[in-house]
Motif scaffolding. Structure first.
Motif, short mmCIF file in Angstrom:
data_model
loop_
_atom_site.label_atom_id
_atom_site.label_comp_id
_atom_site.label_asym_id
_atom_site.label_seq_id
_atom_site.Cartn_x
_atom_site.Cartn_y
_atom_site.Cartn_z
N ARG A 128 46.14 32.66 36.21
CA ARG A 128 45.35 33.52 35.60
C ARG A 128 44.93 34.83 36.28
O ARG A 128 44.67 35.83 35.42
CB ARG A 128 44.11 32.78 35.15
CG ARG A 128 44.29 31.40 34.51
CD ARG A 128 43.15 30.57 33.95
NE ARG A 128 42.65 31.46 32.81
CZ ARG A 128 43.02 31.58 31.48
NH1 ARG A 128 43.85 30.46 31.28
NH2 ARG A 128 42.47 31.88 30.25
N ASP A 129 44.83 34.63 37.67
CA ASP A 129 44.20 36.03 38.23
C ASP A 129 45.42 36.92 38.19
O ASP A 129 45.33 38.16 37.99
CB ASP A 129 44.08 35.38 39.63
CG ASP A 129 42.71 34.77 39.79
OD1 ASP A 129 41.77 34.86 38.85
OD2 ASP A 129 42.54 33.96 40.88
N GLN A 130 46.76 36.42 38.25
CA GLN A 130 47.94 37.34 38.41
C GLN A 130 48.07 38.04 36.88
O GLN A 130 48.31 39.11 36.74
CB GLN A 130 49.26 36.56 38.73
CG GLN A 130 50.26 37.41 38.71
CD GLN A 130 51.55 36.59 39.26
OE1 GLN A 130 51.69 35.45 39.53
NE2 GLN A 130 52.77 37.53 39.14
N ALA A 131 47.74 36.98 35.96
CA ALA A 131 47.77 37.79 34.58
C ALA A 131 46.90 38.84 34.46
O ALA A 131 47.15 39.80 33.51
CB ALA A 131 47.74 36.47 33.44
N TRP A 132 45.71 38.58 34.71
CA TRP A 132 44.79 39.47 34.61
C TRP A 132 44.88 40.81 35.25
O TRP A 132 44.69 41.85 34.57
CB TRP A 132 43.25 39.00 34.74
CG TRP A 132 42.09 39.93 34.78
CD1 TRP A 132 41.44 40.77 35.77
CD2 TRP A 132 41.68 40.45 33.42
NE1 TRP A 132 40.50 41.40 35.00
CE2 TRP A 132 40.42 41.36 33.73
CE3 TRP A 132 41.89 39.76 32.19
CZ2 TRP A 132 39.52 41.85 32.62
CZ3 TRP A 132 40.98 40.43 31.22
CH2 TRP A 132 40.09 41.36 31.28
N ALA A 133 45.43 40.75 36.69
CA ALA A 133 45.68 41.79 37.16
C ALA A 133 46.97 42.72 36.66
O ALA A 133 46.86 43.84 36.65
CB ALA A 133 45.91 41.55 39.00
N SER A 134 47.74 42.04 36.07
CA SER A 134 48.84 42.60 35.36
C SER A 134 48.33 43.37 33.97
O SER A 134 48.95 44.43 33.96
CB SER A 134 50.09 41.49 35.01
OG SER A 134 50.47 40.79 36.35
N LEU A 135 47.50 42.69 33.33
CA LEU A 135 46.88 43.32 32.32
C LEU A 135 46.31 44.29 32.64
O LEU A 135 46.38 45.53 32.03
CB LEU A 135 46.12 42.47 31.42
CG LEU A 135 45.41 42.84 30.47
CD1 LEU A 135 46.45 43.23 29.14
CD2 LEU A 135 44.31 42.10 29.94
N ARG A 136 45.42 44.55 33.74
CA ARG A 136 44.97 45.83 34.08
C ARG A 136 45.78 46.85 34.49
O ARG A 136 45.71 48.09 34.19
CB ARG A 136 44.17 45.46 35.55
CG ARG A 136 42.78 44.60 35.38
CD ARG A 136 41.48 45.09 36.18
NE ARG A 136 42.26 44.95 37.63
CZ ARG A 136 42.29 44.14 38.31
NH1 ARG A 136 41.72 42.79 38.16
NH2 ARG A 136 42.69 44.29 39.67
N SER A 137 47.10 46.30 34.93
CA SER A 137 48.16 47.41 35.25
C SER A 137 48.83 47.80 33.97
O SER A 137 48.94 49.30 34.00
CB SER A 137 49.13 46.77 36.07
OG SER A 137 50.27 47.71 36.29
N CYS A 138 48.74 47.07 32.85
CA CYS A 138 49.12 47.76 31.55
C CYS A 138 48.40 48.76 31.23
O CYS A 138 48.84 49.82 30.64
CB CYS A 138 49.43 46.55 30.65
SG CYS A 138 50.57 45.22 31.06
N VAL A 139 47.02 48.48 31.31
CA VAL A 139 46.23 49.47 30.64
C VAL A 139 46.20 50.72 31.47
O VAL A 139 46.17 51.99 31.02
CB VAL A 139 44.75 48.86 30.79
CG1 VAL A 139 43.65 50.18 30.39
CG2 VAL A 139 44.69 47.56 29.85
N GLU A 140 46.18 50.79 32.75
CA GLU A 140 46.38 51.85 33.74
C GLU A 140 47.60 52.60 33.73
O GLU A 140 47.52 53.90 33.89
CB GLU A 140 45.76 51.35 35.01
CG GLU A 140 44.58 50.96 35.00
CD GLU A 140 44.29 50.34 36.68
OE1 GLU A 140 45.19 50.18 37.23
OE2 GLU A 140 43.11 49.67 36.76
N ARG A 141 48.67 51.74 33.77
CA ARG A 141 49.92 52.64 33.76
C ARG A 141 50.88 52.69 32.52
O ARG A 141 51.89 53.47 32.55
CB ARG A 141 51.12 51.62 34.76
CG ARG A 141 50.57 51.20 35.90
CD ARG A 141 50.26 52.50 36.74
NE ARG A 141 51.50 53.06 37.20
CZ ARG A 141 52.34 52.62 38.42
NH1 ARG A 141 52.04 51.59 39.12
NH2 ARG A 141 53.53 53.25 38.65
N THR A 142 50.14 52.53 31.18
CA THR A 142 50.69 52.76 29.89
C THR A 142 49.66 53.32 29.10
O THR A 142 48.55 53.18 29.53
CB THR A 142 51.30 51.57 29.30
OG1 THR A 142 50.45 50.70 28.98
CG2 THR A 142 52.32 51.10 30.47
#
Length: 320
Positions: free
Chosen positions: A94-108
């Protein structure tokens, strides 16, 4: 103990150790597990099993993303693909999933607010301390039309509210998150904590005509009329025709709502400059009497006071 008994005891010790190990492997005896450690029971003089203490509660501080998670969003061609890949990590990490979602918002250019508000991320939005900040960032990328976005948030029971709600019922909304589109009117850093004067903005549109395709034009000029017999008089004329095809275009136009607020910043930021619009996420600290009124007077004019959490420049295109 006699000498032969000592010899027998020393010779039998390796056999006893081997027998004990064999019994452990075959399940005939009690063996220590990874979740227990051996302590001493002083009453019996025998090893006792001591349970490990429960893990500490999760901290309110966001878990920092690892370098590979920060670059997660750069791997995908579209925000949709990125969000689906991040969601796939939820069952196992779950922590990795949330950090990945943050990257989706910031990088796209992530504008899929409904995907963020889906059931899959509902628990994360409830417990993550940076969830409100992530929502504000997505709202800004969608153009910053805050009233419509708040309606979507309230459908999913996300506790982020409007400045008008806090002004109308300050006791109920004190300490809660507010989301507003505001223009910075003034910045003062006389005190330890800089303060900004915020003027709330509404978002509308203005129509204009834009030419498309090729514009055709026809010009002509008349020649000389008459001759020497007519006294050499001449008449000249100029005429012109233009044909163009246009389509209506609409530009975003922000306008003041009449509501203002005083915002407290954690530090000086030169990018949070006067004359610019921002989507602002803040906590509502209550109402304070203005300089023209007395705090003790009930009818004195009051100004909302906000603790600014984050802010983002709105994208020029609005997503509906």
């Amino acid at each position: 103990m006699s000498t032969w008994m000592k010899k027998l005891s020393g010779a039998a010790r390796p056999a006893l150790v081997l027998l004990s190990a064999t019994a452990c492997v075959m399940g005939l005896g009690a063996c220590g597990s990874a979740r227990h450690s051996h302590g001493m029971d002083e009453r019996q003089g025998m090893p006792a099993l001591v349970k490990e203490p429960p893990p500490p509660p999760a901290s309110d501080v966001p878990v920092p993303a690892r370098p590979q998670e920060k670059a997660f969003g750069a791997r995908y061609a579209t925000p949709e693909q990125c969000e689906v890949a991040a969601r796939a990590l939820l069952p196992t990490a779950r922590d990795q999933a949330w950090a990945s979602l943050r990257s989706c918002v910031e990088r796209t250019h992530f504008t899929h607010l409904k995907s963020l508000l889906s059931d899959a991320w509902a628990e994360e939005l409830r417990v993550r301390p940076d969830a409100a900040r992530l929502i504000a960032q997505v709202v800004a990328k969608r153009g910053g039309s805050v009233p419509g976005e708040l309606a979507l948030l309230h459908e999913r029971r996300v506790p982020i509210f409007a400045l008008s709600d806090a002004i109308a019922q300050p006791d109920i909304y004190k300490g809660r998150y507010l989301l507003l589109r505001a223009q910075v009117a003034d910045v003062r850093s006389d005190e330890k904590q800089p303060t900004v004067w915020l003027v709330e903005q509404s978002l509308g549109s203005v129509a204009r005509e834009q030419s498309v395709g090729v514009t055709s034009r026809r010009d002509w000029k008349s020649g000389q009329l008459g001759g020497p017999a007519s006294g050499g008089g001449a008449l000249s004329a100029w005429d012109s025709e233009t044909y163009a095809t246009t389509v209506p275009r609409y530009d975003n136009l922000s306008d003041e709502t009449g509501r203002e607020a005083l915002g407290r910043l954690p530090g000086v930021d030169p990018f949070f400059a006067p004359g610019k619009d921002f989507v602002v996420l803040a906590r509502f600290d209550g109402l304070r009497a203005t300089s023209s009124g007395d705090e003790a007077e009930e009818d004195a004019p009051r100004l909302p006071v906000l603790s600014i959490v984050s802010y983002f420049p709105p994208h020029p295109l609005v997503v509906y």
